[in-house]
Design a protein around this motif. Structure first.
Motif, PDB file in Angstrom:
ATOM      1  N   SER A 148      -5.857   8.262  12.953  1.00 19.85           N
ATOM      2  CA  SER A 148      -4.874   7.557  13.776  1.00 19.85           C
ATOM      3  C   SER A 148      -3.667   7.105  12.973  1.00 19.85           C
ATOM      4  O   SER A 148      -2.597   6.881  13.547  1.00 19.85           O
ATOM      5  N   PHE A 149      -3.790   6.974  11.647  1.00 18.83           N
ATOM      6  CA  PHE A 149      -2.665   6.592  10.803  1.00 18.83           C
ATOM      7  C   PHE A 149      -1.948   7.802  10.206  1.00 18.83           C
ATOM      8  O   PHE A 149      -1.154   7.657   9.279  1.00 18.83           O
ATOM      9  N   GLY A 150      -2.239   9.000  10.714  1.00 20.46           N
ATOM     10  CA  GLY A 150      -1.510  10.189  10.324  1.00 20.46           C
ATOM     11  C   GLY A 150      -2.030  10.911   9.109  1.00 20.46           C
ATOM     12  O   GLY A 150      -1.348  11.797   8.599  1.00 20.46           O
ATOM     13  N   THR A 151      -3.223  10.601   8.636  1.00 20.66           N
ATOM     14  CA  THR A 151      -3.778  11.262   7.453  1.00 20.66           C
ATOM     15  C   THR A 151      -4.527  12.520   7.863  1.00 20.66           C
ATOM     16  O   THR A 151      -5.364  12.484   8.772  1.00 20.66           O
ATOM     17  N   LEU A 152      -4.234  13.636   7.207  1.00 15.18           N
ATOM     18  CA  LEU A 152      -4.954  14.888   7.439  1.00 15.18           C
ATOM     19  C   LEU A 152      -6.166  14.938   6.524  1.00 15.18           C
ATOM     20  O   LEU A 152      -6.045  14.771   5.312  1.00 15.18           O
ATOM     21  N   ILE A 153      -7.329  15.156   7.100  1.00 14.43           N
ATOM     22  CA  ILE A 153      -8.568  15.216   6.332  1.00 14.43           C
ATOM     23  C   ILE A 153      -9.213  16.583   6.524  1.00 14.43           C
ATOM     24  O   ILE A 153      -8.906  17.311   7.476  1.00 14.43           O
ATOM     25  N   SER A 154     -10.098  16.925   5.624  1.00  7.96           N
ATOM     26  CA  SER A 154     -10.747  18.224   5.642  1.00  7.96           C
ATOM     27  C   SER A 154     -11.878  18.248   6.662  1.00  7.96           C
ATOM     28  O   SER A 154     -12.261  17.221   7.235  1.00  7.96           O
ATOM     29  N   ALA A 155     -12.436  19.438   6.859  1.00  3.44           N
ATOM     30  CA  ALA A 155     -13.552  19.584   7.795  1.00  3.44           C
ATOM     31  C   ALA A 155     -14.790  18.837   7.312  1.00  3.44           C
ATOM     32  O   ALA A 155     -15.547  18.279   8.113  1.00  3.44           O
ATOM     33  N   ALA A 156     -14.995  18.815   5.984  1.00  7.63           N
ATOM     34  CA  ALA A 156     -16.163  18.109   5.461  1.00  7.63           C
ATOM     35  C   ALA A 156     -16.071  16.609   5.745  1.00  7.63           C
ATOM     36  O   ALA A 156     -17.064  15.976   6.128  1.00  7.63           O
ATOM     37  N   MET A 183       0.840  -1.196   0.000  1.00 10.77           N
ATOM     38  CA  MET A 183       0.000   0.000   0.000  1.00 10.77           C
ATOM     39  C   MET A 183       0.873   1.242   0.000  1.00 10.77           C
ATOM     40  O   MET A 183       1.928   1.268   0.642  1.00 10.77           O
ATOM     41  N   ALA A 184       0.421   2.253  -0.708  1.00 11.07           N
ATOM     42  CA  ALA A 184       1.126   3.537  -0.793  1.00 11.07           C
ATOM     43  C   ALA A 184       0.127   4.650  -0.503  1.00 11.07           C
ATOM     44  O   ALA A 184      -0.913   4.747  -1.153  1.00 11.07           O
ATOM     45  N   LYS A 185       0.435   5.455   0.503  1.00 10.22           N
ATOM     46  CA  LYS A 185      -0.438   6.563   0.885  1.00 10.22           C
ATOM     47  C   LYS A 185       0.071   7.841   0.245  1.00 10.22           C
ATOM     48  O   LYS A 185       1.257   8.170   0.320  1.00 10.22           O
ATOM     49  N   HIS A 186      -0.858   8.597  -0.369  1.00  8.17           N
ATOM     50  CA  HIS A 186      -0.509   9.825  -1.060  1.00  8.17           C
ATOM     51  C   HIS A 186      -0.659  11.021  -0.121  1.00  8.17           C
ATOM     52  O   HIS A 186      -1.097  10.896   1.018  1.00  8.17           O
ATOM     53  N   ALA A 187      -0.280  12.186  -0.627  1.00  6.84           N
ATOM     54  CA  ALA A 187      -0.289  13.385   0.211  1.00  6.84           C
ATOM     55  C   ALA A 187      -1.687  13.766   0.671  1.00  6.84           C
ATOM     56  O   ALA A 187      -1.858  14.304   1.763  1.00  6.84           O
ATOM     57  N   ASP A 188      -2.709  13.500  -0.135  1.00  5.29           N
ATOM     58  CA  ASP A 188      -4.075  13.861   0.244  1.00  5.29           C
ATOM     59  C   ASP A 188      -4.757  12.795   1.078  1.00  5.29           C
ATOM     60  O   ASP A 188      -5.953  12.906   1.366  1.00  5.29           O
ATOM     61  N   GLY A 189      -4.044  11.747   1.476  1.00  3.83           N
ATOM     62  CA  GLY A 189      -4.628  10.696   2.291  1.00  3.83           C
ATOM     63  C   GLY A 189      -5.206   9.534   1.518  1.00  3.83           C
ATOM     64  O   GLY A 189      -5.562   8.515   2.123  1.00  3.83           O
TER      65      GLY A 189
END
Length: 436
Positions: A281-289, A186-192
């Motif tokens: 918990s896995f460090g992904t930044l998500i938006s308010a929506a 698995m590869a996580k991108h900058a936008d999560g």
């Protein structure tokens, strides 16, 4: 025929390629273009065979060490900028052509493509060659038959012919060892977002397909415009939702696995929207929506941290909406629609207010409606800091007006009635930071 050096041959090839690249194809008729394409495909197969033969000779001579590389595969990855899969395939094709002269001759004529050579490559694997010698199989005859299939049949027919030959070498098949045939990266991108690739053995792949197909076929509404790939992805996410909701997964970090989203107090009270309002918990930044979307069915845990980093309080873990209130609102509105309506309501600034619960919503009075009693979360003698907003017009006694929709997720209002907030409250002093 006079002999020429390899450098002269490559120079003439480069000149011929320059002539091909300089040809003007505009206005050419379809038969001319098809004839040109067929000739180029044959020339490409011949050139690929020569490249594979040269790679094999470089491997035998140890030419990769001239540039400080240990193997030709690493040299191709570093100097030719090939992927690991393409480099390994090129090295494998060179070995196959060196061991199977019939395949090498067909590739030199341009009758066999590099992909076909890669399909035939397992025939000369050490274990397969040993099994063929033990059974007295003529490898040259098998190779001639496979070359004929590769020349006159489709690529899938060649794959089936090679698979049939390998199956005949060991009719019982090897002992099952699924761990050697299963992989997932698995590869996580900058936008999560997440990209993954992998492979499964025959039994594991059948289980995977059966689980996805059951969910996919059960959710095919009328007018569905999703592609097959989108439906499969939705089915995979639904499969994960079902597994998480069942509670039968192994314990993860002393808790049942669930989606955890942390929202700091500054982001919670900020009326503006942004791409990094919450963190998983896995460090992904998500938006308010997306945070409001997850809060629709989530629980709230308040964490108060002191100025020196010590945890002062951790508690108030509860559902955002009680099950009884949620079912009543679903029945009233014929569906929740929380996310859509909360999106519209949360566009306005929501300042913090500090007020006691209205006396009219006394949960100790049994004559009050259940919907009103369920909205009360703290005793009447305690004040609570809430994330809901109030009307700008105060009441007669100077108290804040009726509350509007809170910043956290809320259910829609009934036609003509007051809103029913589902509030995230902090009892006591103002916290330094909070997490959900």
């Amino acid at each position: 025929m006079r002999s020429t050096s390899p450098a002269d041959a490559v120079a003439r090839l480069a000149a011929a390629l320059d002539d091909l690249a300089g040809a003007d194809l505009t206005g050419a008729f379809e038969p001319q273009l098809i004839e040109r394409l067929e000739s180029l495909l044959v020339a490409g197969n011949r050139l690929a065979a020569e490249v594979a033969r040269t790679v094999r000779q470089c491997e035998l001579a140890g030419a990769a060490g001239h540039d400080g590389k240990a193997t030709m595969a690493s040299w191709l990855r570093g100097h030719a900028r090939l992927s690991a899969a393409a480099a390994n395939q090129l090295v494998r094709n060179g070995r196959t052509l060196a061991q199977l002269p019939a395949v090498a001759s067909a590739a030199a004529r341009g009758d066999v493509s590099p992909e076909a050579v890669s399909v035939i490559a397992p025939v000369v694997a050490p274990d397969n060659l040993a099994a063929a010698q033990a059974q007295g199989i003529d490898i040259e005859a098998i190779t001639a038959a496979l070359v004929d299939v590769a020349t006159h049949a489709s690529h899938e027919d060649l794959r089936r012919a090679v698979a049939h030959y390998l199956a005949c070498l060991d009719p019982d098949g090897p002992e099952p060892d699924p761990t050697e045939q299963r992989s997932l990266t698995m590869a996580k991108h900058a936008d999560g977002s997440l990209s993954f690739r992998g492979e499964l053995d025959a039994v594991g792949g059948e289980k995977f397909q059966a689980a996805l197909e059951s969910i996919l076929q059960a959710s095919r509404p009328a007018g569905d415009t999703r592609t097959r790939a989108q439906q499969s992805a939705d089915a995979l996410v639904q499969l994960c939702d079902n597994a998480l909701a069942s509670g039968n997964l192994p314990i993860l970090r002393t808790q049942k696995p669930h989606v955890v989203v942390r929202v700091d107090l500054a982001d919670l009270v900020d009326p503006a929207t942004g791409p990094g309002a919450a963190q998983t918990s896995f460090g992904t930044l998500i938006s308010a929506a997306r945070a409001r979307w997850l809060a629709c069915d989530g629980g709230i845990s308040r964490i108060v941290i002191g100025p020196d980093g010590e945890v002062l309080d951790y508690g108030r873990r509860q559902r955002v909406s009680p099950p009884q209130l949620r079912r009543a609102i679903d029945y009233r509105d014929r569906g929740c629609g929380v996310v859509e309506r909360a999106e519209r309501r949360l566009r306005r600034p929501r300042p913090l207010v500090r007020r006691p619960p209205p006396p009219a919503l006394d949960r100790r009075r049994r004559d009050q409606p259940r919907e009103l009693r369920a909205a009360v979360r703290t005793p009447l003698a305690r004040w609570s800091t809430t994330a809901s907003a109030s009307n700008e017009t105060p009441t007669a006694d100077g108290a804040p007006g009726a509350p509007t929709a809170p910043r956290s997720c809320c259910c829609p209002t009934s036609p003509g009635g007051p809103p029913t907030p589902v509030r995230a409250e902090w009892t006591g002093g103002p916290p330094h930071r909070t997490g959900t």
